[in-house]
Design a protein around this motif. Structure first.
Motif, short mmCIF file in Angstrom:
data_model
loop_
_atom_site.label_atom_id
_atom_site.label_comp_id
_atom_site.label_asym_id
_atom_site.label_seq_id
_atom_site.Cartn_x
_atom_site.Cartn_y
_atom_site.Cartn_z
N ASP A 53 80.61 59.67 46.94
CA ASP A 53 81.12 58.25 47.27
C ASP A 53 80.91 57.47 48.38
OD1 ASP A 53 81.96 58.77 44.81
OD2 ASP A 53 84.00 58.07 44.86
N PRO A 54 79.72 57.54 49.16
CA PRO A 54 79.35 57.19 50.36
C PRO A 54 79.44 55.58 50.40
CG PRO A 54 77.24 57.57 49.14
CD PRO A 54 78.46 57.92 48.34
N LEU A 55 80.27 55.16 51.50
CA LEU A 55 80.37 53.88 52.05
C LEU A 55 79.67 53.65 53.53
CD1 LEU A 55 84.40 53.40 51.24
CD2 LEU A 55 82.21 52.62 49.75
N PRO A 56 79.31 52.54 54.09
CA PRO A 56 78.65 52.42 55.25
C PRO A 56 79.80 53.26 56.33
CG PRO A 56 78.78 50.33 53.91
CD PRO A 56 79.69 50.94 53.29
N ASP A 57 80.95 53.17 56.45
CA ASP A 57 81.71 53.90 57.37
C ASP A 57 82.29 55.03 56.86
OD1 ASP A 57 83.68 52.79 55.72
OD2 ASP A 57 84.89 51.94 57.27
N SER A 58 82.09 55.46 55.58
CA SER A 58 83.01 56.83 55.29
C SER A 58 82.26 57.33 54.26
CB SER A 58 84.43 56.17 54.77
OG SER A 58 85.12 57.11 54.23
N VAL A 59 82.62 58.60 53.98
CA VAL A 59 82.19 59.67 52.79
C VAL A 59 83.14 60.44 52.53
CG1 VAL A 59 80.65 61.29 54.22
CG2 VAL A 59 80.01 60.61 51.95
N HIS A 115 90.15 67.00 49.71
CA HIS A 115 89.37 65.68 49.88
C HIS A 115 89.55 65.05 51.14
CE1 HIS A 115 89.48 66.45 45.65
NE2 HIS A 115 88.58 65.66 45.18
N ILE A 116 88.56 64.91 52.08
CA ILE A 116 88.70 64.55 53.39
C ILE A 116 87.97 63.18 53.33
CG2 ILE A 116 88.25 64.82 55.83
CD1 ILE A 116 90.07 67.07 54.59
N GLU A 117 88.41 62.02 53.74
CA GLU A 117 87.79 60.68 53.84
C GLU A 117 87.71 60.17 55.09
OE1 GLU A 117 89.20 58.09 50.79
OE2 GLU A 117 89.77 59.78 49.48
N PRO A 118 86.82 61.04 56.13
CA PRO A 118 86.59 60.36 57.50
C PRO A 118 86.43 58.86 57.38
CG PRO A 118 84.90 61.85 57.06
CD PRO A 118 85.87 61.84 55.65
N ALA A 241 73.16 66.34 49.61
CA ALA A 241 73.16 64.93 49.65
C ALA A 241 74.69 64.60 48.88
CB ALA A 241 72.07 64.30 49.04
N PRO A 242 74.85 63.27 49.35
CA PRO A 242 76.25 63.11 48.62
C PRO A 242 75.95 62.52 47.21
CG PRO A 242 75.26 61.06 50.02
CD PRO A 242 74.49 62.27 50.21
N TRP A 243 76.93 63.07 46.31
CA TRP A 243 76.96 62.64 44.77
C TRP A 243 78.01 61.57 44.44
CZ3 TRP A 243 76.16 67.05 40.76
CH2 TRP A 243 75.24 67.75 41.13
N ILE A 244 77.53 60.68 43.36
CA ILE A 244 78.37 59.97 42.90
C ILE A 244 78.57 60.44 41.27
CG2 ILE A 244 78.75 57.35 42.35
CD1 ILE A 244 77.12 56.62 44.56
N VAL A 245 79.71 60.64 41.11
CA VAL A 245 79.85 61.38 39.79
C VAL A 245 80.93 60.41 38.93
CG1 VAL A 245 80.93 63.44 38.54
CG2 VAL A 245 79.84 63.67 40.91
N THR A 279 85.74 67.37 42.25
CA THR A 279 84.63 66.33 42.56
C THR A 279 84.96 65.77 43.86
OG1 THR A 279 85.51 64.84 41.15
CG2 THR A 279 83.55 65.93 40.13
N PRO A 280 83.73 65.31 44.60
CA PRO A 280 83.93 64.72 45.81
C PRO A 280 83.99 63.00 45.47
CG PRO A 280 81.64 65.10 45.44
CD PRO A 280 82.18 65.69 44.23
#
Length: 523
Positions: A53-59, A115-118, A241-245, A279-280
């Motif tokens: 679930d990547p965002l411009p400032d977080s994953v 689940h860490i959301e920096p 790589a980041p996944w979107i599930v 799931t991430p």
């Protein structure tokens, strides 16, 4: 034959390091706090690491402590205690440039998953991450953030796939995904199967289920997810790589729906909870009993937007299969009151179509969108477990993107265990009707096709919008630029045989779509 790239070497076989073997080499952060009175455990990182679930400032960064993930009680060999999990994210794979770090508690109620959301990360950046607990270091994962909103992006490469039944094959497809070194991976449903294969022994491989019972309880769903995640190739793909599930039906129960579901509320709640724990996915999707917020959107700079859909939770019950006949079932399938998304999600998606932040709009979802028509007769109908079974709902979405001038819509699909490529129309029975988009359908990672027979010439004549069909295992690789989208339909060697040296991944066929010009063109 696929060549292993340097990223797979980085992942180092995905083996965690014991404190005894590496205590002298551990960085200071790895010797941080531990939870008092928690019983000693052995290597808890058997399920690897993942991001998503990547965002411009977080994953999202994910792991689960599970020294014995196949245990039928679903607790993964973890005692009834709380364990500190330290995490670290860095600019480099050597972790010489630390960006953020912290510590969270892994608790039994969440199967010791974290689940860490920096936040505050830089957009369009590659990062590396790892975890530590009870003196053990996890494997290292690589992730990336999305580009900033509106940022110019020259290229995005992603892979997508679906349907990975443990008993029906080895996960060769993920060797190809790792070698492709994508920016992003999409998974479009059936991450686990709640039930046994049911296929003849010749159609299965030597891998058996540790717990053969159908998953109906939280413990059994956890055990099923745990077994799937022990696969080294799947772990490597998660760590690259980041996944979107999103899920389809088998994460809960075959052919369940959100209205007259044969799955009880308790069973859905258990399936959703185990899905979330493995799931991430962001905390916004944390289940509330038998409800989960799955549909969501991601934007990749000015290049691509992903509408990730939920075609299970809010759909009306599918009708009985009419098998290509006319009659009441067809009337039901075309009833304007029926929806595969439900009214709220339909309205959400149509609202998204009103803005155009990116060149390409990808609809990541579960079931076939285009019509597949066996006899050329508009009075008959088939395929109720697809958008075709909710014809009015499909028309509202397709007309929605046409009316709102979505320039380059592409539907991404799983479910059917075969590769397909199709162009989209509003009227599939008028073969001169303008093209309004395209659909890319990935085959399964392992789940077998009911038939490998290709469509006949007569069938294709009734369906000229269908460009390709292939009944082998694999995935789809998509390379997107401002000028065009290219889809490579990747196939694997026999998934019933596991010999890493002989696994072959090949590009069976490629199609491109030029920006602003709907229609698949074979390369």
């Amino acid at each position: 034959m696929v060549q292993v790239n340097r990223r797979k070497v980085l992942l180092g076989g995905l083996a965690a390091v014991t404190a005894t073997a590496a205590s002298a080499a551990l960085p200071s952060w790895a010797n941080a706090r531990t939870t008092a009175a928690a019983p000693t455990i052995h290597d808890p990182f058997q399920l690897g690491v993942a991001s998503g679930d990547p965002l411009p400032d977080s994953v999202v960064l994910w792991t689960r402590l599970a020294p014995a993930p196949l245990n039928a009680d679903g607790y993964g060999g973890m005692p009834d205690a709380t364990y500190a999990v330290d995490w670290e994210i860095a600019n480099d794979e050597a972790f010489s440039s630390i960006v953020q770090s912290g510590s969270v508690n892994a608790v039994r109620a969440s199967a010791h998953s974290v689940h860490i959301e920096p936040v505050g990360l830089q957009p369009a950046r590659e990062y590396f991450y790892r975890f530590k607990s009870s003196g053990y270091l996890s494997p290292v994962g690589r992730t990336r953030t999305a580009p900033a909103a509106g940022a110019a992006v020259n290229q995005l490469k992603y892979c997508f796939t679906s349907c990975q039944h443990w008993e029906e094959g080895y996960y060769h497809a993920y060797k190809g995904v790792v070698a492709d070194d994508p920016d992003l991976v999409l998974f479009l449903g059936d991450y686990i199967y709640e039930k046994k294969s049911g296929r003849a022994a010749a159609e299965r491989n030597p891998r058996s289920l540790a717990v053969a019972d159908d998953a109906t309880t939280l413990a059994l769903y956890r055990a099923r997810h745990g077994q799937h995640k022990t696969d080294a190739d799947l772990q490597a793909a998660h760590a690259i790589a980041p996944w979107i599930v999103v899920f389809d039906d088998h994460e809960v129960m075959n052919n369940w729906n959100g209205t007259t579901s044969p799955a009880s509320a308790a069973r859905k709640a258990a399936g959703f909870q185990a899905f979330y724990e493995h799931t991430p996915i962001r905390s916004t999707a944390k289940p509330n009993g038998a409800s989960i917020q799955l549909y969501r959107q991601f934007v990749w700079g000015n290049l691509a937007r992903f509408h990730m859909l939920d075609t299970r939770q809010f759909r009306n019950a599918q009708v009985a299969d009419p098998s290509g006949s006319a009659g009441p079932a067809c009337t039901d399938m075309r009833n304007t009151a029926r929806s595969i998304l439900g009214s709220t999600e339909e309205a959400w998606l149509l609202k998204q179509f009103e803005s155009h932040p990116a060149t390409w709009d990808f609809l990541g979802q579960q079931v076939f969108f285009a019509t597949r028509d066996g006899d050329g007769d508009k009075a008959t109908c088939e395929s109720p477990d697809s958008w075709q079974g909710y014809e009015a709902s499909r028309d509202r979405i397709a007309k929605g993107w046409v009316d709102r001038k979505v320039a380059n819509p592409v539907v991404l699909t799983g479910d059917v265990h075969r590769h397909w490529a199709a162009d989209l129309r509003l009227d599939y029975f008028d073969h001169s009707d303008p093209l309004i988009g395209s659909e890319l359908v990935t085959t399964s990672v392992t789940s077998n096709s009911d038939t490998a027979t290709p469509p006949s010439a007569a069938w294709l004549a009734n369906n000229p919008h269908i460009k390709y069909c292939k009944g082998e295992r694999g995935y789809v690789r998509v390379t997107t630029t401002p000028a065009q989208m290219r889809a490579d339909f990747m196939t694997t060697s026999d998934t019933s045989v596991y010999d890493p040296a002989s696994v072959v991944i090949k590009n069976d066929v490629s199609y491109v779509v030029q920006a602003g010009k709907p229609g698949l063109q074979k390369v």
